[in-house]
Design an enzyme around this catalytic site. Structure first.
Site, mmCIF file in Angstrom:
data_model
loop_
_atom_site.group_PDB
_atom_site.id
_atom_site.type_symbol
_atom_site.label_atom_id
_atom_site.label_comp_id
_atom_site.label_asym_id
_atom_site.label_seq_id
_atom_site.Cartn_x
_atom_site.Cartn_y
_atom_site.Cartn_z
ATOM 1 C CG HIS A 27 -7.507 44.746 27.279
ATOM 2 N ND1 HIS A 27 -6.131 44.703 27.170
ATOM 3 C CD2 HIS A 27 -7.899 45.817 26.552
ATOM 4 C CE1 HIS A 27 -5.719 45.694 26.395
ATOM 5 N NE2 HIS A 27 -6.771 46.385 26.011
ATOM 6 C CB CYS A 28 -5.029 43.655 32.666
ATOM 7 S SG CYS A 28 -5.168 41.875 32.897
ATOM 8 C CG MET A 29 0.693 42.562 30.081
ATOM 9 S SD MET A 29 0.993 44.106 29.223
ATOM 10 C CE MET A 29 2.632 43.788 28.555
ATOM 11 N NE ARG B 23 -5.702 38.156 34.513
ATOM 12 C CZ ARG B 23 -5.333 37.652 35.668
ATOM 13 N NH1 ARG B 23 -6.232 37.259 36.538
ATOM 14 N NH2 ARG B 23 -4.057 37.510 35.970
#
Length: 628
Positions: free
Chosen positions: A25-27, A29
């Site tokens: 996961h990123c910031m 999604r």
């Protein structure tokens, strides 16, 4: 709905734990690499309807579920219920390279995107000159015209050189050796030799006469092959001799190989593609334009429109015109018309304003805000836009509209690219596509958008029970303030960021910076509320209540913290200008990731206005956003 329930529903709809190859996961999604995307794609609408989900984006072999600020919590719950091993949950290791087709599209897209500013600027200059010539305000023998024509034509004539540098970056080979290969192909004496009509050979091997200026496919193939040659040579040359002998041997191998085999093969492929497109239009008539115009918005969403660039370039070089991009113009104008229809019918003042503004940006050739922010959100307007694009595409094919000058914009500013014998018909197609998109949307209708109590958020009535994305600590009593640039570099409008979630302002309003220095500083006094283990994104809540997301690069979460160094920890109190993170610009670019950095105010809805106050180059601490 709890984060656990959100995770459970997502897991079920993507095919369960057994279908997950990798998830990070990123910031904003969850990023899934699935063994089989079929079930997840089929359930896209159901996933988007899950409370806590903002949207879904499919990028190559990666299935992305957009959550927003609560993504770490949903990810944690997903990891718990799916029993995903640690080495498969936060790392990019084990990621599939993707199938051949998706990898080809990725290479073409990643190679052309950095060149768009040069192509757009040069194309606009050529278009302006075409207008001046048509109006007989200048002569093609005037010195001013000759100089301006060189400015406009230079980027296209020497496109193989620009492309060689970009492709080399994409593949991780030496960009200057790649540039040297391209310059050899375009050297005046080489050009004279190849166009002389004489029989040409190198060491007894026949050299086919190919025109390399303005070509695309030959240099793509040549630099791809160069990558392997360079690596092989590098392995066998001792370290003390690498600097001199690796580039020397690479050049001595690749330039002749390109002249003898790769260049002619690329030219043949390009000609076949152009002939195939031409045959399609010749044999199916307006049906080809109808299909292409009606699907071009879908093609743009997948990024596959870049795959047409080599064909378009070959058409322009071989025939002097192209017949593909008129369909793209019709699709863009239809998107603008569909959003206008939403603005006319919507009863929500905020959403009406959004529709009108995105309609204007679509007319200018920037369709992502219209597609993602309005038409796809309401579903039926997007169908209306596809219908309008089909109508316009059929018209352009029926009357034989031609596209003459490659530029970066396919909207009203790009009409100069159509100047020629069919220019007036190209202009006529704009209102036809626009009106068709508007009428189709008005006929299809759409679920109205209900007003919230503050009218600061708009959601489709059919999804009115859908949970909005949580923004912890959101302060309804925020104070006006100015935010400084956290990075030294060039200001880039948010709608030009190559990621739909940022460009469509799904995460909030803001601006982007193309860094010229690998340092991130605090844009205001505040507290670090979020700092990912991957170090690529920082969340700050300022002392006046603004919630700011600084996202270094696009998809850089895949680097898993490599090339990033943090100087603060989460919950650290910072002052404006304090150093937060350092990053290696060149290493990130060489790894194949765009370094453009969005600076987003994630609680934009708490403000009446989020205005960009800077342009061009900015230094750290220069004011870039005004929040009121």
């Amino acid at each position: 709905m709890s984060h656990k329930e959100t995770a459970e529903q997502i897991l079920d709809l993507i095919g369960g734990e057994k279908n997950i190859q990798n998830v990070i996961h990123c910031m904003t999604r969850l990023r899934f690499n699935l063994h089989d995307q079929k079930e997840a794609v089929q359930n896209k609408a159901k996933i988007e309807a899950v409370k806590g989900v903002m949207g879904v984006n499919v990028s190559g072999d990666q299935f992305q579920v957009i959550i927003g600020n609560d993504v770490p919590k949903v990810f944690t719950e997903l990891k718990n219920i799916a029993h995903i091993p640690e080495n498969n949950s936060g790392s990019s290791e084990g990621k599939k390279k993707g199938n051949v087709i998706s990898r080809i599209f990725d290479v073409i897209s990643g190679s052309f995107t950095p060149l768009l500013p040069a192509i757009a600027g040069a194309g606009m200059i050529k278009g302006i000159l075409a207008i001046l010539l048509a109006l007989k305000l200048v002569s093609d023998t005037d010195q001013m015209y000759i100089i301006l024509n060189a400015i406009g034509d230079g980027a296209f004539y020497f496109l193989p050189i620009l492309l060689a540098l970009s492709v080399a970056k994409k593949f991780g080979s030496n960009i200057y050796v790649a540039g040297a290969i391209a310059t050899a192909l375009l050297h005046p004496t080489m050009t004279t030799l190849l166009t002389s009509g004489d029989s040409i050979s190198f060491l007894g091997l026949p050299v086919t006469a190919v025109t390399y200026s303005s070509s695309v496919i030959p240099i793509l193939l040549a630099i791809w092959l160069t990558t392997y040659v360079e690596r092989a040579v590098d392995k066998i040359i001792p370290s003390m001799f690498k600097l001199v002998f690796v580039p020397t041997i690479t050049l001595l191998i690749m330039v002749p190989v390109t002249l003898v085999a790769v260049g002619p093969l690329g030219s043949i492929i390009g000609n076949w593609l152009s002939l195939g497109i031409g045959a399609l239009f010749d044999h199916t008539g307006i049906f080809a334009g109808l299909i292409l115009g009606g699907t071009f918005s879908l093609i743009i969403m997948t990024g596959m429109h870049y795959a047409f660039t080599p064909v378009v370039m070959n058409n322009l070089t071989t025939n002097g015109y192209d017949i593909i991009l008129p369909a793209m113009l019709s699709a863009n104008m239809a998107q603008a018309g569909a959003t206008l229809a939403v603005g006319l019918r919507s009863k929500n003042k905020t959403f009406k304003s959004l529709a009108y503004s995105t309609s204007m940006t679509a007319l200018m050739g920037v369709t992502e805000p219209a597609m993602y922010g309005v038409n796809m959100r309401l579903k039926r307007p997007f169908i209306g836009a596809l219908i309008g694009g089909a109508v316009g595409g059929a018209f352009y094919t029926a009357v034989g509209v031609k596209y003459y000058i490659l530029g970066g914009n396919v909207g009203l500013p790009g009409l100069t690219s159509f100047i020629g014998e069919t220019f007036l018909l190209a202009v006529l197609g704009v209102p036809i596509s626009f009106v068709a998109g508007t009428i189709a949307t008005l006929i299809l209708g759409f679920e109205n958008v209900e007003n919230t109590s503050s009218d600061s958020e708009a959601v489709p009535q059919e999804d009115s029970k859908k949970e909005t994305v949580s923004q912890e600590g959101s302060n309804a009593e925020v104070k006006s303030e100015e935010l400084a640039s956290p990075i030294k570099g060039q200001v880039v409008p948010l709608n030009e960021v190559p990621d739909a979630v940022f460009s469509s302002e799904t995460m909030g309003k803001g601006v982007a910076i193309l860094p010229s220095e690998g340092k991130v500083v605090a844009p205001a006094n505040g507290v670090v509320t979020t700092l990912f283990a991957t170090k690529h994104a920082i969340g700050i809540k300022t002392e006046h209540g603004a919630e700011v997301l600084i996202h270094v690069g696009i998809d850089t979460v895949q680097l898993n913290g490599k090339h990033f160094t943090t100087h603060i920890e989460q919950d650290t109190t910072v002052k404006a200008g304090d150093l937060l993170v350092e990053f290696d610009i060149e290493a990130i670019k060489e790894a194949g990731y765009p370094i453009v950095t969005p600076v987003i105010v994630t609680n934009s809805a708490d403000y009446t206005e989020v205005m960009t106050t800077a342009s061009g180059n900015v230094d750290r601490n220069d004011k870039i956003l005004n929040l009121k």
